[in-house]
Write a protein that holds these residues in place. Structure first.
Motif, PDB file in Angstrom:
ATOM      1  N   LEU A 123       0.809  -1.222   0.000  1.00  0.00           N
ATOM      2  CA  LEU A 123       0.000   0.000   0.000  1.00  0.00           C
ATOM      3  C   LEU A 123       0.840   1.268   0.000  1.00  0.00           C
ATOM      4  O   LEU A 123       0.392   2.303  -0.497  1.00  0.00           O
ATOM      5  CB  LEU A 123      -0.950  -0.015   1.193  1.00  0.00           C
ATOM      6  N   ASN A 124       2.060   1.196   0.515  1.00  0.00           N
ATOM      7  CA  ASN A 124       2.916   2.385   0.461  1.00  0.00           C
ATOM      8  C   ASN A 124       3.241   2.766  -0.979  1.00  0.00           C
ATOM      9  O   ASN A 124       3.477   3.933  -1.293  1.00  0.00           O
ATOM     10  CB  ASN A 124       4.203   2.152   1.251  1.00  0.00           C
ATOM     11  N   HIS A 125       3.211   1.775  -1.867  1.00  0.00           N
ATOM     12  CA  HIS A 125       3.514   2.060  -3.270  1.00  0.00           C
ATOM     13  C   HIS A 125       2.415   2.905  -3.917  1.00  0.00           C
ATOM     14  O   HIS A 125       2.676   3.663  -4.849  1.00  0.00           O
ATOM     15  CB  HIS A 125       3.703   0.755  -4.052  1.00  0.00           C
ATOM     16  N   ALA A 126       1.195   2.801  -3.416  1.00  0.00           N
ATOM     17  CA  ALA A 126       0.098   3.608  -3.971  1.00  0.00           C
ATOM     18  C   ALA A 126       0.356   5.097  -3.786  1.00  0.00           C
ATOM     19  O   ALA A 126      -0.191   5.932  -4.529  1.00  0.00           O
ATOM     20  CB  ALA A 126      -1.225   3.220  -3.316  1.00  0.00           C
ATOM     21  N   LEU A 127       1.185   5.448  -2.821  1.00  0.00           N
ATOM     22  CA  LEU A 127       1.497   6.854  -2.580  1.00  0.00           C
ATOM     23  C   LEU A 127       2.496   7.408  -3.597  1.00  0.00           C
ATOM     24  O   LEU A 127       2.610   8.623  -3.752  1.00  0.00           O
ATOM     25  CB  LEU A 127       2.071   7.039  -1.171  1.00  0.00           C
ATOM     26  N   VAL A 128       3.197   6.519  -4.270  1.00  0.00           N
ATOM     27  CA  VAL A 128       4.232   6.961  -5.205  1.00  0.00           C
ATOM     28  C   VAL A 128       3.626   7.707  -6.381  1.00  0.00           C
ATOM     29  O   VAL A 128       4.186   8.692  -6.875  1.00  0.00           O
ATOM     30  CB  VAL A 128       5.059   5.746  -5.692  1.00  0.00           C
ATOM     31  N   LYS A 129       2.436   7.228  -6.841  1.00  0.00           N
ATOM     32  CA  LYS A 129       1.788   7.859  -8.001  1.00  0.00           C
ATOM     33  C   LYS A 129       0.331   8.239  -7.705  1.00  0.00           C
ATOM     34  O   LYS A 129      -0.429   8.507  -8.631  1.00  0.00           O
ATOM     35  CB  LYS A 129       1.866   6.924  -9.212  1.00  0.00           C
ATOM     36  N   ASN A 130      -0.044   8.218  -6.452  1.00  0.00           N
ATOM     37  CA  ASN A 130      -1.421   8.567  -6.070  1.00  0.00           C
ATOM     38  C   ASN A 130      -2.459   7.723  -6.825  1.00  0.00           C
ATOM     39  O   ASN A 130      -3.503   8.222  -7.230  1.00  0.00           O
ATOM     40  CB  ASN A 130      -1.707  10.059  -6.318  1.00  0.00           C
ATOM     41  N   TYR A 131      -2.160   6.440  -7.006  1.00  0.00           N
ATOM     42  CA  TYR A 131      -3.121   5.608  -7.728  1.00  0.00           C
ATOM     43  C   TYR A 131      -4.068   4.904  -6.757  1.00  0.00           C
ATOM     44  O   TYR A 131      -3.805   4.796  -5.564  1.00  0.00           O
ATOM     45  CB  TYR A 131      -2.420   4.615  -8.647  1.00  0.00           C
ATOM     46  N   SER A 132      -5.180   4.439  -7.307  1.00  0.00           N
ATOM     47  CA  SER A 132      -6.209   3.776  -6.515  1.00  0.00           C
ATOM     48  C   SER A 132      -6.315   2.303  -6.914  1.00  0.00           C
ATOM     49  O   SER A 132      -6.168   1.958  -8.085  1.00  0.00           O
ATOM     50  CB  SER A 132      -7.573   4.439  -6.738  1.00  0.00           C
ATOM     51  N   VAL A 133      -6.588   1.460  -5.937  1.00  0.00           N
ATOM     52  CA  VAL A 133      -6.873   0.046  -6.176  1.00  0.00           C
ATOM     53  C   VAL A 133      -8.338  -0.173  -5.828  1.00  0.00           C
ATOM     54  O   VAL A 133      -8.750   0.022  -4.676  1.00  0.00           O
ATOM     55  CB  VAL A 133      -5.968  -0.874  -5.332  1.00  0.00           C
ATOM     56  N   LEU A 134      -9.131  -0.550  -6.812  1.00  0.00           N
ATOM     57  CA  LEU A 134     -10.586  -0.622  -6.664  1.00  0.00           C
ATOM     58  C   LEU A 134     -11.068  -2.063  -6.806  1.00  0.00           C
ATOM     59  O   LEU A 134     -10.706  -2.753  -7.759  1.00  0.00           O
ATOM     60  CB  LEU A 134     -11.267   0.248  -7.728  1.00  0.00           C
ATOM     61  N   GLY A 135     -11.888  -2.497  -5.880  1.00  0.00           N
ATOM     62  CA  GLY A 135     -12.485  -3.828  -5.984  1.00  0.00           C
ATOM     63  C   GLY A 135     -13.804  -3.779  -6.737  1.00  0.00           C
ATOM     64  O   GLY A 135     -14.536  -2.791  -6.654  1.00  0.00           O
ATOM     65  N   LEU A 136     -14.088  -4.848  -7.486  1.00  0.00           N
ATOM     66  CA  LEU A 136     -15.354  -4.911  -8.212  1.00  0.00           C
ATOM     67  C   LEU A 136     -15.929  -6.315  -8.103  1.00  0.00           C
ATOM     68  O   LEU A 136     -15.437  -7.252  -8.746  1.00  0.00           O
ATOM     69  CB  LEU A 136     -15.158  -4.511  -9.681  1.00  0.00           C
ATOM     70  N   HIS A 137     -16.947  -6.474  -7.263  1.00  0.00           N
ATOM     71  CA  HIS A 137     -17.722  -7.713  -7.195  1.00  0.00           C
ATOM     72  C   HIS A 137     -19.131  -7.364  -7.670  1.00  0.00           C
ATOM     73  O   HIS A 137     -19.951  -6.832  -6.916  1.00  0.00           O
ATOM     74  CB  HIS A 137     -17.749  -8.258  -5.762  1.00  0.00           C
ATOM     75  N   TRP A 138     -19.396  -7.655  -8.929  1.00  0.00           N
ATOM     76  CA  TRP A 138     -20.650  -7.226  -9.544  1.00  0.00           C
ATOM     77  C   TRP A 138     -21.876  -7.753  -8.814  1.00  0.00           C
ATOM     78  O   TRP A 138     -22.891  -7.052  -8.671  1.00  0.00           O
ATOM     79  CB  TRP A 138     -20.691  -7.655 -11.016  1.00  0.00           C
ATOM     80  N   GLY A 139     -21.808  -8.965  -8.304  1.00  0.00           N
ATOM     81  CA  GLY A 139     -22.977  -9.559  -7.668  1.00  0.00           C
ATOM     82  C   GLY A 139     -23.523  -8.759  -6.502  1.00  0.00           C
ATOM     83  O   GLY A 139     -24.710  -8.853  -6.172  1.00  0.00           O
TER      84      GLY A 139
END
Length: 323
Positions: A243-259
């Motif tokens: 998760l510290n790597h997400a700060l390097v480029k301000n990116y988001s990790v998004l979950g998608l469970h359609w159900g």
């Protein structure tokens, strides 16, 4: 009726048995009996056979979670089957509230493959990642059933689409789907190729139904304020993001469970289906059918999807249906 049944958990090609079975029982409250016209093979069908899915129907059960079917009053619909009475059978049960009209522009096999994959793609790309016209979309497993839907939806949204595939055959399929750039992960460096194609910026949105190494590549080539949409783990490996790597480029990790939308926001599924139906009528999307499988080949088809050797969708047709 003829049905495929699972009496013990294991590999689909081993544990799926074709047999003469009783028709599903009288539908419960809110359920309907449907005659199956086509049943799409999904990776969750393999997970159900293995006992690894988040839903574990009682044994024995019939897999097949996505169908195009006919109601008792003659309407042609698409829906998800109500387990344990899945779609790899002549008849299935479904929740009446979940029935959607099958698009007239699609045949039975295409309609059966429209529901889960395209709804997942729509919610993932638009509701979760807010994909914008002119952005760059990277799709892992772009020649597969889930990936091919995301490619088409990305092109319909006006994005530049990069498809990652494994092998020259799948690369040809991804190009035919409309990918602006195709990267063969077996012979090319995915991260270097994405950065070269984007002038070092990376991909704005990354659609990942694979997990494992694919996710590690995604984290390395996602753009500043990019979005990585996690759809599934077809590789069999669930990544542990740093998760510290997400700060390097301000990116988001998004979950998608359609159900979950069926329970949390059911009206949104109907609205999405209206959009997808309109797209299909305009020719913007058309499910990629890799093979129309005779009923006798259902177990082999689920096994091949589990093994990751297929392109597009494999759709099982009922006994006697024309391919």
């Amino acid at each position: 009726m003829q049905a495929w049944r699972v009496y013990e958990n294991g590999e689909p090609g081993v544990v799926m048995r074709r047999e003469e079975a009783a028709e599903p029982p009288t539908p419960g409250d809110g359920q309907v009996l449907l005659r199956v016209r086509a049943a799409n093979v999904n990776f969750p069908d393999a997970l159900l056979c293995r006992g690894h899915y988040q839903i574990r129907p009682p044994l024995p059960f019939t897999p097949g979670v996505e169908v195009c079917a006919e109601t008792e009053d003659g309407r042609r619909v698409i829906t998800t089957a109500a387990l344990p009475h899945g779609g790899f059978a002549e008849y299935t049960l479904a929740d009446a509230a979940g029935l959607l009209p099958a698009p007239e522009s699609l045949d039975d096999a295409e309609a059966a493959a429209l529901h889960i994959g395209y709804q997942t793609g729509w919610f993932g790309l638009h509701r979760r990642a807010a994909l914008q016209e002119g952005e760059t979309l990277l799709v892992h497993a772009a020649a597969g059933g889930v990936g091919s839907a995301a490619v088409q939806l990305g092109k319909a949204a006006g994005a530049t689409v990069i498809g990652v595939v494994g092998g020259p055959e799948k690369a040809a399929v991804a190009r035919a789907l409309g990918c602006d750039l195709v990267i063969d992960r077996r012979s090319e460096d995915v991260v270097a190729a994405v950065k070269a194609a984007t002038g070092g910026r990376g991909a704005d949105v990354i659609y990942d139904p694979v997990g494992g190494e694919a996710y590690q590549q995604s984290a390395k080539c996602v753009a500043f304020e990019g979005r990585i949409v996690i759809v599934g783990f077809a590789s069999g490996t669930v990544p542990a993001p740093a998760l510290n790597h997400a700060l390097v480029k301000n990116y988001s990790v998004l979950g998608l469970h359609w159900g979950l939308y069926a329970a949390k926001d059911p009206a949104s599924i109907g609205r999405c289906h209206e959009t997808l139906t309109a797209y299909a009528a305009k020719g913007l999307i058309k499910p990629l059918i890799g093979e129309r499988v005779p009923f006798a080949g259902a177990a082999d088809a689920v096994q091949r999807v589990a093994d990751g050797t297929t392109t597009g969708r494999l759709v099982v047709l009922p006994e006697g249906a024309s391919a």
